[in-house]
Design a protein around this motif. Structure first.
Motif, PDB file in Angstrom:
ATOM      1  N   THR A 220      23.938  36.842  32.230  1.00  0.00           N
ATOM      2  CA  THR A 220      24.401  35.457  32.024  1.00  0.00           C
ATOM      3  C   THR A 220      25.923  35.360  32.094  1.00  0.00           C
ATOM      4  O   THR A 220      26.460  34.341  32.517  1.00  0.00           O
ATOM      5  CB  THR A 220      23.926  34.940  30.662  1.00  0.00           C
ATOM      6  OG1 THR A 220      24.311  35.879  29.636  1.00  0.00           O
ATOM      7  CG2 THR A 220      22.402  34.795  30.646  1.00  0.00           C
ATOM      8  N   ARG A 221      26.617  36.422  31.702  1.00  0.00           N
ATOM      9  CA  ARG A 221      28.082  36.454  31.798  1.00  0.00           C
ATOM     10  C   ARG A 221      28.492  36.964  33.170  1.00  0.00           C
ATOM     11  O   ARG A 221      28.086  38.042  33.594  1.00  0.00           O
ATOM     12  CB  ARG A 221      28.660  37.356  30.710  1.00  0.00           C
ATOM     13  CG  ARG A 221      28.611  36.756  29.335  1.00  0.00           C
ATOM     14  CD  ARG A 221      29.038  37.771  28.287  1.00  0.00           C
ATOM     15  NE  ARG A 221      30.237  38.513  28.707  1.00  0.00           N
ATOM     16  CZ  ARG A 221      30.645  39.629  28.097  1.00  0.00           C
ATOM     17  NH1 ARG A 221      29.942  40.135  27.099  1.00  0.00           N
ATOM     18  NH2 ARG A 221      31.741  40.240  28.520  1.00  0.00           N
ATOM     19  N   LYS A 222      29.337  36.194  33.848  1.00  0.00           N
ATOM     20  CA  LYS A 222      29.719  36.557  35.212  1.00  0.00           C
ATOM     21  C   LYS A 222      30.683  37.738  35.277  1.00  0.00           C
ATOM     22  O   LYS A 222      30.892  38.310  36.343  1.00  0.00           O
ATOM     23  CB  LYS A 222      30.355  35.349  35.917  1.00  0.00           C
ATOM     24  CG  LYS A 222      29.365  34.232  36.196  1.00  0.00           C
ATOM     25  CD  LYS A 222      30.016  33.092  36.970  1.00  0.00           C
ATOM     26  CE  LYS A 222      29.009  32.001  37.267  1.00  0.00           C
ATOM     27  NZ  LYS A 222      29.612  30.884  38.037  1.00  0.00           N
ATOM     28  N   ASP A 223      31.270  38.116  34.112  1.00  0.00           N
ATOM     29  CA  ASP A 223      32.214  39.229  34.142  1.00  0.00           C
ATOM     30  C   ASP A 223      31.519  40.586  33.945  1.00  0.00           C
ATOM     31  O   ASP A 223      32.178  41.633  34.018  1.00  0.00           O
ATOM     32  CB  ASP A 223      33.305  39.049  33.090  1.00  0.00           C
ATOM     33  CG  ASP A 223      32.737  38.950  31.679  1.00  0.00           C
ATOM     34  OD1 ASP A 223      31.517  38.734  31.530  1.00  0.00           O
ATOM     35  OD2 ASP A 223      33.524  39.091  30.721  1.00  0.00           O
ATOM     36  N   ALA A 224      30.221  40.582  33.686  1.00  0.00           N
ATOM     37  CA  ALA A 224      29.496  41.855  33.591  1.00  0.00           C
ATOM     38  C   ALA A 224      29.546  42.554  34.938  1.00  0.00           C
ATOM     39  O   ALA A 224      29.317  41.938  35.976  1.00  0.00           O
ATOM     40  CB  ALA A 224      28.045  41.603  33.174  1.00  0.00           C
ATOM     41  N   ARG A 225      29.842  43.869  34.938  1.00  0.00           N
ATOM     42  CA  ARG A 225      30.000  44.547  36.204  1.00  0.00           C
ATOM     43  C   ARG A 225      29.655  46.031  36.066  1.00  0.00           C
ATOM     44  O   ARG A 225      29.559  46.565  34.963  1.00  0.00           O
ATOM     45  CB  ARG A 225      31.442  44.418  36.732  1.00  0.00           C
ATOM     46  CG  ARG A 225      32.490  45.139  35.910  1.00  0.00           C
ATOM     47  CD  ARG A 225      33.896  44.781  36.351  1.00  0.00           C
ATOM     48  NE  ARG A 225      34.919  45.546  35.626  1.00  0.00           N
ATOM     49  CZ  ARG A 225      35.593  46.573  36.160  1.00  0.00           C
ATOM     50  NH1 ARG A 225      35.333  46.966  37.403  1.00  0.00           N
ATOM     51  NH2 ARG A 225      36.511  47.205  35.450  1.00  0.00           N
ATOM     52  N   GLY A 226      29.495  46.674  37.204  1.00  0.00           N
ATOM     53  CA  GLY A 226      29.308  48.123  37.223  1.00  0.00           C
ATOM     54  C   GLY A 226      27.903  48.561  37.598  1.00  0.00           C
ATOM     55  O   GLY A 226      26.917  47.846  37.398  1.00  0.00           O
ATOM     56  N   THR A 332      25.482  38.887  39.973  1.00  0.00           N
ATOM     57  CA  THR A 332      25.960  37.645  39.360  1.00  0.00           C
ATOM     58  C   THR A 332      27.472  37.662  39.132  1.00  0.00           C
ATOM     59  O   THR A 332      28.044  36.653  38.724  1.00  0.00           O
ATOM     60  CB  THR A 332      25.240  37.412  38.022  1.00  0.00           C
ATOM     61  OG1 THR A 332      25.252  38.632  37.252  1.00  0.00           O
ATOM     62  CG2 THR A 332      23.803  36.987  38.247  1.00  0.00           C
ATOM     63  N   ASN A 333      28.123  38.797  39.380  1.00  0.00           N
ATOM     64  CA  ASN A 333      29.579  38.895  39.295  1.00  0.00           C
ATOM     65  C   ASN A 333      30.159  38.566  40.669  1.00  0.00           C
ATOM     66  O   ASN A 333      29.840  39.243  41.653  1.00  0.00           O
ATOM     67  CB  ASN A 333      29.971  40.312  38.868  1.00  0.00           C
ATOM     68  CG  ASN A 333      31.468  40.505  38.749  1.00  0.00           C
ATOM     69  OD1 ASN A 333      32.212  40.296  39.708  1.00  0.00           O
ATOM     70  ND2 ASN A 333      31.913  40.924  37.579  1.00  0.00           N
ATOM     71  N   PRO A 334      30.981  37.534  40.808  1.00  0.00           N
ATOM     72  CA  PRO A 334      31.456  37.108  42.131  1.00  0.00           C
ATOM     73  C   PRO A 334      32.126  38.224  42.933  1.00  0.00           C
ATOM     74  O   PRO A 334      31.907  38.351  44.139  1.00  0.00           O
ATOM     75  CB  PRO A 334      32.437  35.974  41.812  1.00  0.00           C
ATOM     76  CG  PRO A 334      31.970  35.438  40.499  1.00  0.00           C
ATOM     77  CD  PRO A 334      31.459  36.630  39.748  1.00  0.00           C
TER      78      PRO A 334
END
Length: 426
Positions: A220-226, A332-334
């Motif tokens: 849900t958070r777009k800053d989640a990454r990796g 979901t992370n741009p």
């Protein structure tokens, strides 16, 4: 040849509600789903070769016209009423077989079943280490997640997980196939959906050395990454042991990849112990492979977690094939979505996955494989990640620090993250 296998002391009228058939490497299995127990007889006829099954007091309500007979010894299936009360099924054969039949009583959601196994003649059903040739390639089953009506997670601009992971899977297959002693098979080769259980079953049918499920994460958070690597949790392994015990008759009576352990003649207690041992060994192997893959990915992309995680994914629940699930990034992370859309990133991701897989099996080649016989003639590669030391790398590959430095023209023991070392023959 005549086999009489009573299910009970007294025959009962039964109805055949379903007929299923599938092909294994060394036999063909035909299963009749019954609404109650029934006695049966099985015998063979020659000129031409036929297998005849008589089911006492039974009638057929299921169709048999659509059975997949290609690549089986069966050329056709016929049925008729015998003695005005029994069901006779005749299997016309393309070549002789060794038939075996057994009845299974109703168990929880499973109906009464009559199982017919047609074993191919001239094939060894169980191989010992001495019988296994040394030219077998290590087989990697690559499972691209989702597909068809299931697009998976969605990213910016209509980016679909199913498309990204299929592209990476194809690059991964190409990379694996280029490695000496390795080959790869795609579980999903196009844009269609395969149920999770069928994916697991395909890995077992291929007798794969590793099952790799490729995905792209979402949050849900777009800053989640990796990126991340998962293996089955102990809870998932325990629940899978119970499931295999309940259904081992019709889909899991061979444990051990190459059919080295049969559960069909074991009681529930012994079968449970054997399955638990198999699942524990498989989970430990999965953790080892996952660590090698995560190490390789960490030299190329950001990791969501620095260690292999364990979760109760259905697609990882395999009792005899080590299995890992790779999250290639957050769709979901741009920023990561742009990379996941890029074919050059997809290819590089696949190559790093391949590096991690090959590094593990090169260090621990399965007995009887080409790599076990020839691996000492192959120079390997190792990409430095955080925490690596030269002495630790040397110990992992069973070589001396001096040989490692010599192979890489190193004057000191200093190494840097991202550096790729040549691992000389041991």
């Amino acid at each position: 040849m005549l086999v009489v296998l009573p299910v009970s002391q007294q025959a009962h009228s039964a109805e055949v509600e379903g007929v299923r058939l599938w092909r294994a490497p060394d036999h063909t299995r035909l299963v009749f789903d019954l609404d109650g127990p029934a006695e049966h007889k099985l015998f063979m006829l020659k000129n031409p070769d036929r297998v005849v099954i008589d089911v006492s007091g039974a009638k057929l309500s299921a169709g048999m016209d659509g059975l997949p007979l290609d690549d089986t010894p069966i050329s056709g299936v016929r049925h008729a009423v015998k003695n005005s009360k029994d069901l006779r099924v005749v299997l016309d054969l393309k070549q002789p077989v060794n038939p075996r039949s057994f009845a299974l009583r109703r168990h929880e959601q499973l109906p009464d079943r009559l199982v017919i196994d047609l074993h191919d003649r001239g094939k060894v059903e169980e191989k010992t280490i001495e019988q296994v040739t040394d030219d077998r390639h290590i087989l990697i089953a690559i499972d691209a997640g989702h597909g068809g009506e299931d697009p998976g997670a969605l990213g910016p601009g209509g980016l679909r997980e199913k498309d990204v992971v299929l592209a990476i899977s194809r690059y991964l297959k190409a990379s694996i196939d280029q490695r000496s002693g390795f080959s790869a098979k795609l579980v999903r080769t196009g844009d269609y959906y395969i149920p999770l259980r069928e994916r697991v079953k395909k890995g077992r049918q291929l007798q794969a050395d590793l099952f790799v499920s490729i995905h792209a994460d979402a949050f849900t958070r777009k800053d989640a990454r990796g990126a991340g690597v998962y293996v089955v949790s102990s809870r998932g392994a325990t629940s899978e042991t119970a499931r295999f015990l309940a259904q081992r008759e019709n889909e899991s009576d061979l444990i051990g990849g190459a059919g080295s352990l049969s559960l069909s003649d074991k009681d529930d207690t012994l079968a449970g112990v054997l399955l638990d041992l198999a699942m524990t060994a498989t989970m430990n192997s999965s953790l080892d492979i996952g660590s090698s893959v995560l190490s390789s990915l960490g030299s190329f992309t950001h990791l969501h977690k620095k260690k292999v995680e364990q979760a109760n994914f259905s697609v990882l629940r395999n009792p005899d094939v080590p299995s890992i699930l790779v999250e290639t990034g957050f769709i979901t992370n741009p920023q990561e979505a742009r990379r996941l859309r890029d074919p050059s990133f997809q290819k590089r991701m696949a190559e790093k996955l391949s590096d991690g897989i090959v590094a593990h099996f090169t260090a621990r080649p399965p007995a009887g494989s080409w790599l076990a016989a020839n691996g000492n003639r192959i120079d390997r590669k190792h990409t430095i990640t955080r925490g690596d030391t030269l002495s630790g790398i040397a110990a992992r590959y069973d070589i001396s620090v001096a040989d490692l430095k010599r192979a890489n023209g190193m004057q000191t023991s200093m190494i840097r993250v991202g550096q790729t070392l040549t691992i000389p023959s041991g």
